[in-house]
Write a protein that holds these residues in place. Structure first.
Motif, PDB file in Angstrom:
ATOM      1  N   THR A   1       0.832  -1.205   0.000  1.00  0.00           N
ATOM      2  CA  THR A   1       0.000   0.000   0.000  1.00  0.00           C
ATOM      3  C   THR A   1       0.861   1.247   0.000  1.00  0.00           C
ATOM      4  OG1 THR A   1      -1.753  -1.163   1.209  1.00  0.00           O
ATOM      5  CG2 THR A   1      -1.816   1.242   1.229  1.00  0.00           C
ATOM      6  N   ALA A   2       1.943   1.206   0.778  1.00  0.00           N
ATOM      7  CA  ALA A   2       2.856   2.349   0.838  1.00  0.00           C
ATOM      8  C   ALA A   2       3.481   2.627  -0.530  1.00  0.00           C
ATOM      9  CB  ALA A   2       3.957   2.089   1.868  1.00  0.00           C
ATOM     10  N   LEU A   3       3.769   1.584  -1.288  1.00  0.00           N
ATOM     11  CA  LEU A   3       4.336   1.780  -2.621  1.00  0.00           C
ATOM     12  C   LEU A   3       3.360   2.521  -3.533  1.00  0.00           C
ATOM     13  CD1 LEU A   3       6.041  -1.681  -3.241  1.00  0.00           C
ATOM     14  CD2 LEU A   3       7.165   0.485  -2.686  1.00  0.00           C
ATOM     15  N   ARG A   4       2.089   2.147  -3.456  1.00  0.00           N
ATOM     16  CA  ARG A   4       1.075   2.838  -4.266  1.00  0.00           C
ATOM     17  C   ARG A   4       0.999   4.306  -3.886  1.00  0.00           C
ATOM     18  NH1 ARG A   4      -4.628   0.138  -4.092  1.00  0.00           N
ATOM     19  NH2 ARG A   4      -5.023   1.906  -5.480  1.00  0.00           N
ATOM     20  N   VAL A   5       0.918   4.560  -2.577  1.00  0.00           N
ATOM     21  CA  VAL A   5       0.809   5.942  -2.098  1.00  0.00           C
ATOM     22  C   VAL A   5       2.051   6.741  -2.479  1.00  0.00           C
ATOM     23  CG1 VAL A   5       0.675   7.378  -0.021  1.00  0.00           C
ATOM     24  CG2 VAL A   5      -0.732   5.316  -0.201  1.00  0.00           C
ATOM     25  N   GLY A   6       3.211   6.145  -2.238  1.00  0.00           N
ATOM     26  CA  GLY A   6       4.461   6.851  -2.501  1.00  0.00           C
ATOM     27  C   GLY A   6       4.681   7.141  -3.964  1.00  0.00           C
ATOM     28  N   PHE A   7       4.316   6.177  -4.832  1.00  0.00           N
ATOM     29  CA  PHE A   7       4.519   6.408  -6.264  1.00  0.00           C
ATOM     30  C   PHE A   7       3.657   7.559  -6.759  1.00  0.00           C
ATOM     31  CE2 PHE A   7       3.413   5.843 -10.712  1.00  0.00           C
ATOM     32  CZ  PHE A   7       4.667   5.737 -11.291  1.00  0.00           C
TER      33      PHE A   7
ATOM     34  N   THR B   1       0.784   2.308 -14.381  1.00  0.00           N
ATOM     35  CA  THR B   1       1.627   1.830 -13.288  1.00  0.00           C
ATOM     36  C   THR B   1       0.787   1.393 -12.100  1.00  0.00           C
ATOM     37  OG1 THR B   1       3.337   3.399 -13.996  1.00  0.00           O
ATOM     38  CG2 THR B   1       3.593   2.407 -11.821  1.00  0.00           C
ATOM     39  N   GLU B   2      -0.214   2.196 -11.775  1.00  0.00           N
ATOM     40  CA  GLU B   2      -1.106   1.873 -10.663  1.00  0.00           C
ATOM     41  C   GLU B   2      -1.877   0.575 -10.920  1.00  0.00           C
ATOM     42  OE1 GLU B   2      -3.919   2.357  -7.389  1.00  0.00           O
ATOM     43  OE2 GLU B   2      -1.932   3.161  -7.767  1.00  0.00           O
ATOM     44  N   SER B   3      -2.445   0.429 -12.117  1.00  0.00           N
ATOM     45  CA  SER B   3      -3.324  -0.705 -12.415  1.00  0.00           C
ATOM     46  C   SER B   3      -2.555  -1.995 -12.662  1.00  0.00           C
ATOM     47  CB  SER B   3      -4.185  -0.388 -13.639  1.00  0.00           C
ATOM     48  OG  SER B   3      -4.969   0.757 -13.421  1.00  0.00           O
ATOM     49  N   LEU B   4      -1.451  -1.910 -13.408  1.00  0.00           N
ATOM     50  CA  LEU B   4      -0.765  -3.120 -13.845  1.00  0.00           C
ATOM     51  C   LEU B   4       0.301  -3.605 -12.877  1.00  0.00           C
ATOM     52  CD1 LEU B   4      -0.314  -2.312 -17.646  1.00  0.00           C
ATOM     53  CD2 LEU B   4      -2.165  -3.556 -16.513  1.00  0.00           C
ATOM     54  N   ILE B   5       0.778  -2.729 -11.996  1.00  0.00           N
ATOM     55  CA  ILE B   5       1.869  -3.129 -11.099  1.00  0.00           C
ATOM     56  C   ILE B   5       1.432  -3.074  -9.634  1.00  0.00           C
ATOM     57  CG2 ILE B   5       4.218  -2.650 -10.357  1.00  0.00           C
ATOM     58  CD1 ILE B   5       4.783  -1.499 -13.106  1.00  0.00           C
TER      59      ILE B   5
ATOM     60  N   ARG C   1      -1.345  -2.133  -7.910  1.00  0.00           N
ATOM     61  CA  ARG C   1      -2.625  -2.665  -7.449  1.00  0.00           C
ATOM     62  C   ARG C   1      -2.615  -4.187  -7.417  1.00  0.00           C
ATOM     63  NH1 ARG C   1      -7.826  -0.150 -10.175  1.00  0.00           N
ATOM     64  NH2 ARG C   1      -6.871   1.653  -9.166  1.00  0.00           N
ATOM     65  N   ARG C   2      -1.983  -4.806  -8.399  1.00  0.00           N
ATOM     66  CA  ARG C   2      -1.919  -6.261  -8.416  1.00  0.00           C
ATOM     67  C   ARG C   2      -1.038  -6.791  -7.292  1.00  0.00           C
ATOM     68  NH1 ARG C   2      -1.767  -8.217 -14.761  1.00  0.00           N
ATOM     69  NH2 ARG C   2      -3.700  -7.163 -15.380  1.00  0.00           N
ATOM     70  N   ILE C   3       0.074  -6.113  -7.030  1.00  0.00           N
ATOM     71  CA  ILE C   3       0.932  -6.523  -5.916  1.00  0.00           C
ATOM     72  C   ILE C   3       0.179  -6.404  -4.601  1.00  0.00           C
ATOM     73  CG2 ILE C   3       3.014  -5.954  -4.622  1.00  0.00           C
ATOM     74  CD1 ILE C   3       4.278  -5.040  -7.240  1.00  0.00           C
ATOM     75  N   GLU C   4      -0.537  -5.298  -4.421  1.00  0.00           N
ATOM     76  CA  GLU C   4      -1.276  -5.082  -3.187  1.00  0.00           C
ATOM     77  C   GLU C   4      -2.369  -6.134  -3.013  1.00  0.00           C
ATOM     78  OE1 GLU C   4      -3.449  -1.409  -0.832  1.00  0.00           O
ATOM     79  OE2 GLU C   4      -3.541  -1.468  -3.000  1.00  0.00           O
ATOM     80  N   GLN C   5      -3.103  -6.449  -4.059  1.00  0.00           N
ATOM     81  CA  GLN C   5      -4.156  -7.453  -3.966  1.00  0.00           C
ATOM     82  C   GLN C   5      -3.584  -8.824  -3.611  1.00  0.00           C
ATOM     83  OE1 GLN C   5      -5.998  -7.101  -7.810  1.00  0.00           O
ATOM     84  NE2 GLN C   5      -7.363  -5.432  -7.178  1.00  0.00           N
TER      85      GLN C   5
END
Length: 255
Positions: A182-188, A237-241, A243-247
Motif C-alpha cells: 500500500t505504501a508503494l502505491r501511495v508513494g509512487f 503503473t497503478e493498475s498493472l503493477i 494494485r496487483r501486488i497489493e491485492q
C-alpha cells in the motif's frame, strides 16, 4: 435485470465507459473553442505522432522515468527503515511523529526552490523533491502496518526463542508486507506528482518540461499531450503493477 444481478451478488462494472465518456466530453467542449485554445483529441494525437516521429518524445519519457526511479527507490529504502523502526519502537515513534506531520503538511513543490539552490538545476534537485514527497507518506503507512501486527504472533515467536533480528526478519517484515505494498502505491503517486511539478519549474527535459514549454509558446496540443501522458503512465503503473501486488499480499495476509 439489475435487481437480478444484485440479488445474486453481481455488481455491474461500468469502468470501461469512463474513457469514452471523457473523450466525448472533451470533443463536445473543444467544439466550442478554437483549436489553438482547446484542440480536439485527434489534433493532440497528431501532435504526439510528430513528437514520436522526431524521437523527442522518448527522450522526455526516459528522462522523467529515470528521475522517478531514482527518487522513488531512495524514498522506499529510507521509508522502510523509518516505518519499521517507528512501528517497533515507541520511543522512536514519538520522535518521528511530529516530523511526519510537519513534512506531510508542506507541499513537496515548495521544496523545489531550495533544492535548486542546493543542487542546482537538473536531475539532483528534481530527485530530491521526489524523495521528500514520497518518503514520509510511505513511512507512515509502513508504521501503521507494523503496529497492526497481532500481539499473539509476537508472543509465539518470543516463546520459541526468537531474537530481535529474527523477529524483524520472520515476523515484522512478512506481516507488514500488505502495508508495504500500500505504501508503494501511495508513494509512487506522490512522487509522480512531485516529479511533474518540479520539471515544470527547473528542468530542461521531461514530461513536465513538455507541458511547461507548451504553455509558454501557446501550443495547447503539446500541453494536452503532456497531460495525457502524465495521466496514462500513472494509471498504467497503478493498475498493472502496484494494485496487483497489493491485492496479492492482501489476500496472502488473511491466510
Amino acid at each position: 435485470m439489475m435487481n437480478a444481478m444484485k440479488r445474486f451478488g453481481h455488481t455491474p462494472n461500468y469502468g470501461w465507459t469512463a474513457l469514452p465518456f471523457l473523450l466525448l466530453l472533451w470533443m463536445a467542449t473543444a467544439s466550442q473553442y478554437p483549436a489553438y485554445i482547446l484542440p480536439q483529441p485527434w489534433e493532440v494525437a497528431a501532435e504526439g505522432w510528430r513528437w514520436v516521429a522526431s524521437g523527442k518524445l522518448w527522450t522526455q519519457l526516459i528522462a522523467s522515468l529515470l528521475e522517478e526511479f531514482a527518487g522513488f527507490s531512495a524514498a522506499v529504502l529510507v521509508a522502510l527503515v523509518l516505518g519499521m523502526a517507528a512501528g517497533i519502537s515507541a520511543g522512536f515513534r514519538s520522535f518521528i511523529t511530529p516530523l511526519n506531520g510537519l513534512f506531510m503538511a508542506i507541499p513537496p513543490i515548495a521544496w523545489a526552490p531550495l533544492t535548486m539552490i542546493v543542487f542546482g538545476l537538473g536531475y539532483l534537485s528534481i530527485i530530491a523533491v521526489i524523495f521528500i514527497a514520497a518518503v514520509f507518506p510511505m513511512a507512515l503507512t509502513i508504521q501503521n502496518g507494523v503496529q497492526a501486527i497481532r500481539v499473539g504472533e509476537l508472543r509465539a515467536a518470543r516463546v520459541l526463542g526468537a531474537s530481535r533480528w529474527q523477529l524483524l526478519v520472520h515476523v515484522y517484515f512478512p506481516a507488514s508486507l500488505p502495508a508495504l505494498t500500500t505504501a508503494l502505491r501511495v508513494g509512487f503517486s506522490q512522487a509522480w506528482r512531485a516529479l511533474v511539478a518540479a520539471e515544470m519549474i527547473g528542468a530542461s527535459r521531461g514530461i513536465g518540461w513538455m507541458v511547461s514549454m507548451g504553455g509558454q509558446v501557446g501550443n495547447a496540443s503539446q500541453v494536452l499531450l503532456g497531460i495525457s501522458l502524465i495521466g496514462m503512465i500513472a494509471w498504467l503503473t497503478e493498475s498493472l503493477i502496484f494494485r496487483r501486488i497489493e491485492q496479492h499480499y492482501q489476500s496472502w495476509r488473511t491466510t
